[in-house]
Design a protein around this motif. Structure first.
Motif, PDB file in Angstrom:
ATOM      1  N   ARG A   7       0.830  -1.208   0.000  1.00  0.00           N
ATOM      2  CA  ARG A   7       0.000   0.000   0.000  1.00  0.00           C
ATOM      3  C   ARG A   7       0.866   1.260   0.000  1.00  0.00           C
ATOM      4  O   ARG A   7       0.595   2.213  -0.732  1.00  0.00           O
ATOM      5  CB  ARG A   7      -0.929   0.004   1.214  1.00  0.00           C
ATOM      6  CG  ARG A   7      -2.001  -1.051   1.150  1.00  0.00           C
ATOM      7  CD  ARG A   7      -2.882  -1.032   2.396  1.00  0.00           C
ATOM      8  NE  ARG A   7      -3.831  -2.114   2.346  1.00  0.00           N
ATOM      9  CZ  ARG A   7      -3.935  -3.062   3.265  1.00  0.00           C
ATOM     10  NH1 ARG A   7      -3.153  -3.054   4.335  1.00  0.00           N
ATOM     11  NH2 ARG A   7      -4.822  -4.011   3.146  1.00  0.00           N
ATOM     12  N   LEU A   8       1.905   1.247   0.842  1.00  0.00           N
ATOM     13  CA  LEU A   8       2.813   2.402   0.879  1.00  0.00           C
ATOM     14  C   LEU A   8       3.526   2.576  -0.466  1.00  0.00           C
ATOM     15  O   LEU A   8       3.721   3.701  -0.935  1.00  0.00           O
ATOM     16  CB  LEU A   8       3.831   2.247   2.012  1.00  0.00           C
ATOM     17  CG  LEU A   8       3.266   2.419   3.421  1.00  0.00           C
ATOM     18  CD1 LEU A   8       4.265   1.922   4.462  1.00  0.00           C
ATOM     19  CD2 LEU A   8       2.873   3.864   3.681  1.00  0.00           C
ATOM     20  N   LEU A  62      -8.410   5.644   0.095  1.00  0.00           N
ATOM     21  CA  LEU A  62      -8.556   4.194   0.244  1.00  0.00           C
ATOM     22  C   LEU A  62      -7.318   3.601   0.920  1.00  0.00           C
ATOM     23  O   LEU A  62      -7.433   2.790   1.848  1.00  0.00           O
ATOM     24  CB  LEU A  62      -8.775   3.529  -1.123  1.00  0.00           C
ATOM     25  CG  LEU A  62      -8.834   1.999  -1.140  1.00  0.00           C
ATOM     26  CD1 LEU A  62      -9.975   1.486  -0.272  1.00  0.00           C
ATOM     27  CD2 LEU A  62      -8.964   1.499  -2.572  1.00  0.00           C
ATOM     28  N   ILE A  63      -6.142   4.042   0.495  1.00  0.00           N
ATOM     29  CA  ILE A  63      -4.905   3.546   1.088  1.00  0.00           C
ATOM     30  C   ILE A  63      -4.811   3.965   2.559  1.00  0.00           C
ATOM     31  O   ILE A  63      -4.486   3.151   3.428  1.00  0.00           O
ATOM     32  CB  ILE A  63      -3.673   4.029   0.283  1.00  0.00           C
ATOM     33  CG1 ILE A  63      -3.686   3.373  -1.112  1.00  0.00           C
ATOM     34  CG2 ILE A  63      -2.378   3.723   1.019  1.00  0.00           C
ATOM     35  CD1 ILE A  63      -2.673   3.959  -2.090  1.00  0.00           C
ATOM     36  N   LYS A  64      -5.127   5.230   2.844  1.00  0.00           N
ATOM     37  CA  LYS A  64      -5.101   5.705   4.242  1.00  0.00           C
ATOM     38  C   LYS A  64      -6.040   4.871   5.104  1.00  0.00           C
ATOM     39  O   LYS A  64      -5.676   4.439   6.195  1.00  0.00           O
ATOM     40  CB  LYS A  64      -5.535   7.182   4.303  1.00  0.00           C
ATOM     41  CG  LYS A  64      -4.444   8.166   4.018  1.00  0.00           C
ATOM     42  CD  LYS A  64      -4.940   9.591   4.008  1.00  0.00           C
ATOM     43  CE  LYS A  64      -5.507  10.061   5.320  1.00  0.00           C
ATOM     44  NZ  LYS A  64      -5.835  11.512   5.310  1.00  0.00           N
ATOM     45  N   GLU A  65      -7.237   4.657   4.599  1.00  0.00           N
ATOM     46  CA  GLU A  65      -8.246   3.896   5.341  1.00  0.00           C
ATOM     47  C   GLU A  65      -7.743   2.487   5.670  1.00  0.00           C
ATOM     48  O   GLU A  65      -7.870   2.025   6.804  1.00  0.00           O
ATOM     49  CB  GLU A  65      -9.506   3.829   4.468  1.00  0.00           C
ATOM     50  CG  GLU A  65     -10.672   3.083   5.030  1.00  0.00           C
ATOM     51  CD  GLU A  65     -11.809   3.067   4.012  1.00  0.00           C
ATOM     52  OE1 GLU A  65     -12.203   1.952   3.605  1.00  0.00           O
ATOM     53  OE2 GLU A  65     -12.286   4.158   3.621  1.00  0.00           O
ATOM     54  N   GLN A  66      -7.143   1.817   4.699  1.00  0.00           N
ATOM     55  CA  GLN A  66      -6.675   0.444   4.899  1.00  0.00           C
ATOM     56  C   GLN A  66      -5.482   0.396   5.861  1.00  0.00           C
ATOM     57  O   GLN A  66      -5.400  -0.501   6.703  1.00  0.00           O
ATOM     58  CB  GLN A  66      -6.304  -0.201   3.556  1.00  0.00           C
ATOM     59  CG  GLN A  66      -7.484  -0.413   2.631  1.00  0.00           C
ATOM     60  CD  GLN A  66      -8.485  -1.403   3.186  1.00  0.00           C
ATOM     61  OE1 GLN A  66      -8.159  -2.301   3.951  1.00  0.00           O
ATOM     62  NE2 GLN A  66      -9.743  -1.229   2.817  1.00  0.00           N
ATOM     63  N   ILE A  67      -4.564   1.340   5.720  1.00  0.00           N
ATOM     64  CA  ILE A  67      -3.393   1.344   6.611  1.00  0.00           C
ATOM     65  C   ILE A  67      -3.819   1.678   8.039  1.00  0.00           C
ATOM     66  O   ILE A  67      -3.371   1.035   8.990  1.00  0.00           O
ATOM     67  CB  ILE A  67      -2.295   2.300   6.088  1.00  0.00           C
ATOM     68  CG1 ILE A  67      -1.681   1.727   4.797  1.00  0.00           C
ATOM     69  CG2 ILE A  67      -1.218   2.529   7.142  1.00  0.00           C
ATOM     70  CD1 ILE A  67      -0.657   2.612   4.121  1.00  0.00           C
ATOM     71  N   ASP A 115      -3.872  -0.982  12.088  1.00  0.00           N
ATOM     72  CA  ASP A 115      -3.263  -0.713  13.399  1.00  0.00           C
ATOM     73  C   ASP A 115      -1.757  -0.984  13.419  1.00  0.00           C
ATOM     74  O   ASP A 115      -1.193  -1.280  14.468  1.00  0.00           O
ATOM     75  CB  ASP A 115      -3.937  -1.539  14.507  1.00  0.00           C
ATOM     76  CG  ASP A 115      -5.005  -0.738  15.238  1.00  0.00           C
ATOM     77  OD1 ASP A 115      -5.056   0.489  15.060  1.00  0.00           O
ATOM     78  OD2 ASP A 115      -5.776  -1.360  15.988  1.00  0.00           O
ATOM     79  N   ASP A 116      -1.118  -0.877  12.273  1.00  0.00           N
ATOM     80  CA  ASP A 116       0.330  -1.081  12.149  1.00  0.00           C
ATOM     81  C   ASP A 116       0.998   0.278  12.357  1.00  0.00           C
ATOM     82  O   ASP A 116       1.037   1.115  11.455  1.00  0.00           O
ATOM     83  CB  ASP A 116       0.639  -1.660  10.764  1.00  0.00           C
ATOM     84  CG  ASP A 116       2.125  -1.854  10.491  1.00  0.00           C
ATOM     85  OD1 ASP A 116       2.974  -1.298  11.222  1.00  0.00           O
ATOM     86  OD2 ASP A 116       2.435  -2.560   9.516  1.00  0.00           O
TER      87      ASP A 116
END
Length: 176
Positions: free
Chosen positions: A113-114, A127-132, A136-137
């Motif tokens: 994702r990054l 979408l990427i922000k939401e998934q990351i 909780d990493d």
């Protein structure tokens, strides 16, 4: 005595160039057939096929479609990432880059994702922000926040390079 080529020399040169083009076309057609066979018959072969495509220097539309179908069938996020990057640099490919990007964003790991965030011209930042964030990493969240702090619009590294900043394509695997 003139150094200008004769009409016969020009015709021979054109004929030789045409023969070289036909030979190249035949080679690409054969390589495409071979890659399609791999994609059709071997599970999790998308990265292998993308590598073969790169070595061959191109392929037919059917080859790209076969690789995309393999990626979707296997839900292969690494293959999706690499084909999406390829598609962003070759906009007329007959693949659905959006589908590949969503596969990585929704099912990939945080490193993928990054990498999308940093390497796509216009990544789906929200979408990427939401998934990351949902993962909780802490490390990935910190990396994402640091990147978005210097690039809040999420314009990929291509934008940063043209802005005078230096970045590089981010490998998916550590140490590559």
């Amino acid at each position: 005595m003139s150094n200008q080529p004769t009409e016969q020399q020009l015709a021979e040169r054109v004929s030789a160039e045409q023969a070289a083009i036909e030979k190249r076309r035949e080679h690409l057609k054969n390589e495409s057939t071979r890659i399609i066979e791999i994609a059709s018959s071997e599970s999790n072969s998308a990265l292998k096929c993308i590598h073969q495509l790169s070595v061959a220097g191109g392929a037919t539309e059917a080859t790209y479609i076969a690789i995309e179908q393999r990626i979707v069938a296997d839900q292969d996020t690494a293959g999706a990432y690499h084909l999406a990057l390829l598609a962003q640099n070759t906009p007329d490919l007959p693949i659905d880059a959006r589908q590949l990007i969503e596969l990585v964003a929704n099912k990939g790991d945080n490193q993928q994702r990054l990498a999308l965030l940093k390497n796509l011209l216009l990544p789906p930042v929200e979408l990427i922000k939401e998934q990351i964030l949902a993962s909780d990493d802490g490390d990935a969240i910190g990396q994402m926040n640091a990147y978005l702090q210097i690039n809040p619009e999420g314009y990929g590294s291509h934008h940063m390079l043209s802005s005078g900043q230096f970045d590089q394509i981010v490998p998916l695997s550590p140490g590559n």
